[in-house]
Scaffold this active site. Sequence first.
Site, PDB file in Angstrom:
ATOM      1  CB  SER A   1       7.997  39.915  51.903  1.00  0.00           C
ATOM      2  OG  SER A   1       7.210  40.447  52.959  1.00  0.00           O
TER       3      SER A   1
ATOM      4  CG  HIS B   1       9.230  36.116  53.901  1.00  0.00           C
ATOM      5  ND1 HIS B   1      10.095  35.293  54.594  1.00  0.00           N
ATOM      6  CD2 HIS B   1       9.207  37.294  54.589  1.00  0.00           C
ATOM      7  CE1 HIS B   1      10.577  35.945  55.644  1.00  0.00           C
ATOM      8  NE2 HIS B   1      10.052  37.165  55.666  1.00  0.00           N
TER       9      HIS B   1
ATOM     10  CG  ASP C   1       7.647  39.725  56.787  1.00  0.00           C
ATOM     11  OD1 ASP C   1       8.612  39.141  57.315  1.00  0.00           O
ATOM     12  OD2 ASP C   1       7.684  40.190  55.644  1.00  0.00           O
TER      13      ASP C   1
ATOM     14  CG  MET D   1       5.156  42.173  61.796  1.00  0.00           C
ATOM     15  SD  MET D   1       5.298  43.746  60.950  1.00  0.00           S
ATOM     16  CE  MET D   1       6.460  43.306  59.663  1.00  0.00           C
TER      17      MET D   1
ATOM     18  CG  HIS E   1      10.329  36.832  59.640  1.00  0.00           C
ATOM     19  ND1 HIS E   1      10.812  37.947  58.987  1.00  0.00           N
ATOM     20  CD2 HIS E   1      10.835  36.904  60.895  1.00  0.00           C
ATOM     21  CE1 HIS E   1      11.570  38.648  59.807  1.00  0.00           C
ATOM     22  NE2 HIS E   1      11.584  38.050  60.979  1.00  0.00           N
TER      23      HIS E   1
ATOM     24  CG  MET F   1       9.427  39.980  63.008  1.00  0.00           C
ATOM     25  SD  MET F   1       9.262  41.145  61.630  1.00  0.00           S
ATOM     26  CE  MET F   1       8.454  40.102  60.441  1.00  0.00           C
TER      27      MET F   1
ATOM     28  CG  MET G   1      15.652  40.088  60.067  1.00  0.00           C
ATOM     29  SD  MET G   1      14.089  40.880  60.448  1.00  0.00           S
ATOM     30  CE  MET G   1      13.822  41.902  59.018  1.00  0.00           C
TER      31      MET G   1
ATOM     32  CG  ASP H   1      13.198  39.538  55.598  1.00  0.00           C
ATOM     33  OD1 ASP H   1      12.800  40.366  54.762  1.00  0.00           O
ATOM     34  OD2 ASP H   1      12.464  39.054  56.486  1.00  0.00           O
TER      35      ASP H   1
END
Length: 223
Positions: free
Chosen positions: A10, A34, A36, A38, A68, A70, A140, A178
């Site tokens: 990540s 990966h 993330d 947000m 991913h 979010m 998660m 994760d």
Amino acid sequence: MTRGVLIAPSILGADPLSVGAAIDSLAGGYDWLHLDVMDGHFVRNLSFGPDMAKALRRRYPEAFLDVHLMLDNPDAFSAAFVRAGASQIAVHAEAEPQLLYGRLLKIREAGARAGVVLAPATTVEQVRFVLPVADIVLVMSVTPGFGGQPPIESALEKVRDLVRLRSVENYRYLIQMDGGIKLENAARTAAAGADVLVVGSALFGSPDPAGYIARIKEEIHKS
Ligand code: DX5
Ligand code: ZN
């Protein structure tokens, strides 16, 4: 056990001023990258947008970019991430669950693999309806939003349930875990049935990140 488990570093765990150098320090020993993403609302943190995926795609043309999201409104960004070069996009089950099934189909139509993410409070039962169309199910093991948290043990139970369901129903998804994964718990997570392990702070905080991945793989292989 010698099942091939994939490692997905990540980049949130890397120094934001030197993400490229951090990836290069892995010496190509990773399987997926990966990302993330947000929005500061669905989770209490902000990270990066499609431009990061675009820059990674430019620099690492062969990399599998595992995104991913979010976000409260993933529909506003999923097409942009596909255009930027995302290989796969996973969206949270908790963001407008009534739209989840169509969301996965749309991501696949746009040309990426698609999946669903379960935050710790979401059960496997709640996402059963999308499992037939999921390429990935991301479990998660920490509260979404930040790297460096200890994993929640019960996430392993969800992984085991997903393994059982996949074999009974003949689904094709991979199972990804994760949050809080490190050398000490990677083999246990893989043994529960996870196919892909996200590793952030433990990996990039290590003095020898390439060696760290190799050691995780060894531990999994041994167990
Ligand atoms: C948390 C992120 C994770 C995180 C993993 O919201 O989804 O991917 O970066 O980092 P570590 O391995 O530090 O828990
Ligand atoms: Zn993640």
